[in-house]
Design a protein around this motif. Structure first.
Motif, PDB file in Angstrom:
ATOM      1  N   HIS A  42       0.867  -1.180   0.000  1.00  0.00           N
ATOM      2  CA  HIS A  42       0.000   0.000   0.000  1.00  0.00           C
ATOM      3  C   HIS A  42       0.901   1.226   0.000  1.00  0.00           C
ATOM      4  O   HIS A  42       1.515   1.562   0.991  1.00  0.00           O
ATOM      5  N   GLY A  43       0.982   1.908  -1.108  1.00  0.00           N
ATOM      6  CA  GLY A  43       1.924   3.007  -1.258  1.00  0.00           C
ATOM      7  C   GLY A  43       3.090   2.528  -2.102  1.00  0.00           C
ATOM      8  O   GLY A  43       3.172   1.380  -2.508  1.00  0.00           O
ATOM      9  N   ALA A  44       4.025   3.405  -2.343  1.00  0.00           N
ATOM     10  CA  ALA A  44       5.122   3.073  -3.244  1.00  0.00           C
ATOM     11  C   ALA A  44       6.284   2.381  -2.548  1.00  0.00           C
ATOM     12  O   ALA A  44       6.945   1.552  -3.134  1.00  0.00           O
ATOM     13  N   THR A  45       6.540   2.723  -1.290  1.00  0.00           N
ATOM     14  CA  THR A  45       7.717   2.195  -0.619  1.00  0.00           C
ATOM     15  C   THR A  45       7.380   1.749   0.791  1.00  0.00           C
ATOM     16  O   THR A  45       6.349   2.102   1.344  1.00  0.00           O
ATOM     17  N   LEU A  46       8.288   0.981   1.365  1.00  0.00           N
ATOM     18  CA  LEU A  46       8.198   0.582   2.769  1.00  0.00           C
ATOM     19  C   LEU A  46       8.903   1.660   3.579  1.00  0.00           C
ATOM     20  O   LEU A  46      10.057   1.970   3.335  1.00  0.00           O
ATOM     21  N   GLN A  47       8.215   2.238   4.553  1.00  0.00           N
ATOM     22  CA  GLN A  47       8.761   3.379   5.282  1.00  0.00           C
ATOM     23  C   GLN A  47       9.239   3.049   6.686  1.00  0.00           C
ATOM     24  O   GLN A  47      10.134   3.683   7.190  1.00  0.00           O
ATOM     25  N   HIS A  48       8.632   2.066   7.334  1.00  0.00           N
ATOM     26  CA  HIS A  48       8.912   1.791   8.739  1.00  0.00           C
ATOM     27  C   HIS A  48       9.854   0.600   8.885  1.00  0.00           C
ATOM     28  O   HIS A  48       9.861  -0.317   8.068  1.00  0.00           O
ATOM     29  N   PHE A  49      10.652   0.619   9.970  1.00  0.00           N
ATOM     30  CA  PHE A  49      11.625  -0.434  10.222  1.00  0.00           C
ATOM     31  C   PHE A  49      11.004  -1.825  10.242  1.00  0.00           C
ATOM     32  O   PHE A  49      11.531  -2.731   9.583  1.00  0.00           O
ATOM     33  N   PRO A  50       9.882  -2.071  10.966  1.00  0.00           N
ATOM     34  CA  PRO A  50       9.331  -3.440  10.984  1.00  0.00           C
ATOM     35  C   PRO A  50       8.893  -3.931   9.607  1.00  0.00           C
ATOM     36  O   PRO A  50       9.065  -5.103   9.288  1.00  0.00           O
ATOM     37  N   GLU A  51       8.360  -3.031   8.787  1.00  0.00           N
ATOM     38  CA  GLU A  51       7.959  -3.431   7.432  1.00  0.00           C
ATOM     39  C   GLU A  51       9.171  -3.843   6.608  1.00  0.00           C
ATOM     40  O   GLU A  51       9.165  -4.889   5.960  1.00  0.00           O
ATOM     41  N   MET A  52      10.200  -3.008   6.637  1.00  0.00           N
ATOM     42  CA  MET A  52      11.401  -3.309   5.857  1.00  0.00           C
ATOM     43  C   MET A  52      12.039  -4.613   6.330  1.00  0.00           C
ATOM     44  O   MET A  52      12.412  -5.460   5.522  1.00  0.00           O
ATOM     45  N   TRP A  53      12.161  -4.744   7.649  1.00  0.00           N
ATOM     46  CA  TRP A  53      12.763  -5.965   8.203  1.00  0.00           C
ATOM     47  C   TRP A  53      11.949  -7.183   7.794  1.00  0.00           C
ATOM     48  O   TRP A  53      12.509  -8.190   7.366  1.00  0.00           O
TER      49      TRP A  53
END
Length: 150
Positions: A42-53
């Motif tokens: 949802h959206g173009a990029t992953l913004q938060h640390f838990p999402e990226m991890w």
């Protein structure tokens, strides 16, 4: 802000009746694991640390499952006549997978931490490259003679 108005990709618990909890619901209609596999967010990029991890870790997990599954099948075929071939296969694949899994937790957190500190968003394709790259690097180092020279 009330929980129903919050815009979050994380699961939220909602009370079904006083004293009880209903199952977890998500803001998205697609399961989170399916989102990772389809590279949809949802959206173009992953913004938060838990999402990226989580995204980097899941890609590393899936690619590691593939590599260890292929290695396990090869071991089963090659050791089918051995007295304890199945046990050896099970032990070696389990230990190898758990070792790569623990390494993936740490390296995925390091990658997500660097992105978060830099204030940069991570594209889902970047998470794929980092996750599969971790597994590829692990396989290359395992098959090379680098560790024997240390």
């Amino acid at each position: 802000m009330p929980p129903s108005k919050a815009k979050s990709s994380y699961p939220t618990l909602r009370a079904a009746h006083p004293g009880g909890w209903r199952t977890m619901s998500r803001d998205y209609s697609v399961n989170l694991c399916q989102q990772v596999l389809s590279l949809w967010v949802h959206g173009a990029t992953l913004q938060h640390f838990p999402e990226m991890w989580y995204w980097v870790f899941l890609w590393c997990l899936f690619s590691s499952l593939f590599v260890h599954g292929a290695g396990g099948l090869l071991m089963l075929v090659m050791l089918q006549r051995h007295k304890r071939g199945r046990l050896i296969t099970l032990v070696l694949v389990s230990v190898g997978f758990l070792a790569s899994l623990s390494g993936a937790v740490i390296t995925s957190a390091a990658v997500a931490g660097v992105y978060r500190v830099a204030g940069k968003g991570m594209a889902p394709l970047e998470a794929l490259v980092f996750g599969v790259g971790q597994t590829t690097l692990s396989v290359v180092i395992s098959f090379s003679r680098i560790l024997a020279t240390l």
